[in-house]
Structures are given as structure tokens and as C-alpha cells.
Design a protein around this motif. Structure first.
Motif, PDB file in Angstrom:
ATOM      1  N   ASP A  10      -0.538  -2.630   7.344  1.00 12.78           N
ATOM      2  CA  ASP A  10      -1.493  -2.684   6.452  1.00 12.78           C
ATOM      3  C   ASP A  10      -2.511  -3.875   6.683  1.00 12.78           C
ATOM      4  O   ASP A  10      -3.313  -4.240   5.926  1.00 12.78           O
TER       5      ASP A  10
ATOM      6  N   VAL B  58      -0.419   3.524   2.936  1.00 13.29           N
ATOM      7  CA  VAL B  58       0.751   2.209   3.276  1.00 13.29           C
ATOM      8  C   VAL B  58       1.968   2.609   2.599  1.00 13.29           C
ATOM      9  O   VAL B  58       2.046   2.834   1.283  1.00 13.29           O
TER      10      VAL B  58
ATOM     11  N   THR C  52      -4.021  -1.241  -0.941  1.00 15.35           N
ATOM     12  CA  THR C  52      -4.079  -2.267   0.222  1.00 15.35           C
ATOM     13  C   THR C  52      -5.210  -1.734   1.158  1.00 15.35           C
ATOM     14  O   THR C  52      -6.136  -2.473   1.638  1.00 15.35           O
TER      15      THR C  52
END
Length: 248
Positions: free
Chosen positions: A96, A114, A140
């Protein structure tokens, strides 16, 4: 009449064919099981690294490719520029890092999920979206793209606001902060969601893309944009972007 009916049925859109590339066999098996449970999705091949993914893509011609970032041998980032020439690619990974998300999008990824930030239903919908040319990102990844957009906005700000001279003192910093005033968000009294959407408008995204990134409907996006235009006293995206970036 029968022939006409047959032709009509043949013209119905077929399901999406998916290639799953991940070096972890357990994850590959899990993804295959989840996707295969959807009536309109079929996993046509699996691959353990970027090279195998490219060979499988050429052989099976999938509609969507799910691609991990870090794999032994040829990793996902190295294979990505080649795979996007074959089919839309969605990154599906534990990685990420902001730089990785931004680089993946720059190289042509149509989405970035993610692990741990989506449900099985969201995964299957994301595959459908990317297969239809609609970007799809988990929170994210969305934040990473917003950070990139905001960085570009700062780079295009008025020259006197971009950087301090090397000899600037704390007093100079205070004066600069006073000159800059409040952020665009507070200056125009935008909510957090409105500021997020305005950042995406400034990046060039259309309503459909914004809806996919923010996990909201296009109608909701339009409602937000109408309120944004009213607060910025603008009527077009170009005018709003110019005000938002401080170049109007």
C-alpha cells in the motif's frame, strides 16, 4: 423467426474472463473461488509471476487481469506495462505504499485494491468495473492518488507561495503562512468529501471515475459538484479548478 431469436441471444454480452497472477498459491486459490462463484466471471488462468502472467494473457486473452505487485522473478510492476496492452489490469496486493500506487496508475493500472480493505462483493464488482473501463480503488490507494493530486496543485501554486528562500527565518515563515491564509478547503467552506471530490476534478477525472474512486453513485457526485460550484461561485469545471488551485 427462430434464426432472429438466436441472433438476438448471441448478441447478449458475455461474462468477463479473468486471469489471476499471485505468487501465493493459497491467495490464488481463494481469489479463483470467489470470482468463480459469480455467474458473470470466469477465471481462465492463474500465474505465479509476471512472466507467466504475460504468457497466459497472450494465450487466453482475458478481459481483466488481477496482478500482485511483489512476486519472485518478474514482479507485477515490471510486467504491468506489457499486460495493459493485452487487457485492463487491476492491482490486487498487500503493498500500500503511496509511490507504488502512483506508479501503478502511471503505468496503466485500471484499479488498485489493497488486501483487507474490501469484501468479496466489492472485489467482484471491482473486476466488473475495471473490465468496463471504470477505475476502482480501495481507500488507501485513493488517498495515495489524492496525495499526488495535492502535490501537483502545490507545484502549480503562485511562485511566491511555493517555497521559502534559504535565509528565511521563523518570522518569514509566519508571514508566508499569513499570506497563504487558510487552505482552499476552509477558504471555500467545503466539507471533507467536497474537498476530496474537488481534488479529483482538478486531476481531470470525470463523474464516472470520481464515483468509482469514492464508492458513491454518479448522482451523488453530481450533487456534490453542484454544491461545490455554488460555494466557489463558478459554473464550469475549468473555473472551479482554477480557483481551487489559486490560478484564477
Amino acid at each position: 423467426m427462430t434464426d432472429d431469436l438466436t441472433d438476438d441471444l448471441t448478441d447478449e454480452p458475455a461474462g468477463l474472463r479473468v486471469l489471476v497472477a499471485d505468487d501465493n498459491p493459497v491467495i490464488r486459490a481463494g481469489l479463483t473461488a470467489v470470482l468463480s462463484a459469480a455467474d458473470d466471471l470466469t477465471v481462465v488462468a492463474e500465474a505465479e509471476d509476471g512472466r507467466a502472467a504475460y504468457e497466459a494473457a497472450l494465450h487466453h486473452c482475458p478481459d481483466v487481469i488481477l496482478l500482485d505487485v511483489r512476486m519472485p522473478g518478474v514482479d507485477g510492476m515490471a510486467a504491468l506495462p506489457h499486460l495493459v496492452r493485452v487487457a485492463p489490469v487491476m492491482m490486487l496486493t498487500y503493498s500500500d505504499e503511496t509511490d507504488l500506487v502512483q506508479e501503478a496508475v502511471r503505468l496503466g493500472a485500471g484499479g488498485y485494491l489493497v488486501h483487507g480493505e474490501f469484501t468479496t462483493q466489492q472485489l467482484t464488482q471491482a473486476v466488473r468495473d475495471v473490465g468496463r473501463g471504470r477505475p476502482h480503488f480501495t481507500p488507501t490507494a485513493t488517498n495515495a492518488l489524492l496525495a499526488h493530486v495535492r502535490g501537483n496543485a502545490t507545484a502549480h501554486a503562485r511562485p511566491e507561495l511555493r517555497a521559502l528562500p534559504k535565509e528565511s527565518s521563523l518570522k518569514g515563515l509566519s508571514q508566508l503562512q499569513s499570506t497563504m491564509g487558510q487552505s482552499s478547503q476552509s477558504r471555500f467552506q467545503l466539507s471533507g468529501r467536497e474537498a476530496e471530490i474537488m481534488d479529483l476534478i482538478a486531476s481531470g477525472m470525470n463523474n464516472q471515475q470520481i464515483a468509482a474512486v469514492c464508492f458513491i453513485s454518479e448522482k451523488t457526485v453530481k450533487n456534490h459538484i453542484n454544491r461545490i460550484f455554488a460555494k466557489l461561485h463558478t459554473t464550469t469545471r475549468a473555473q472551479a479548478t482554477a480557483k481551487w488551485l489559486g490560478v484564477a
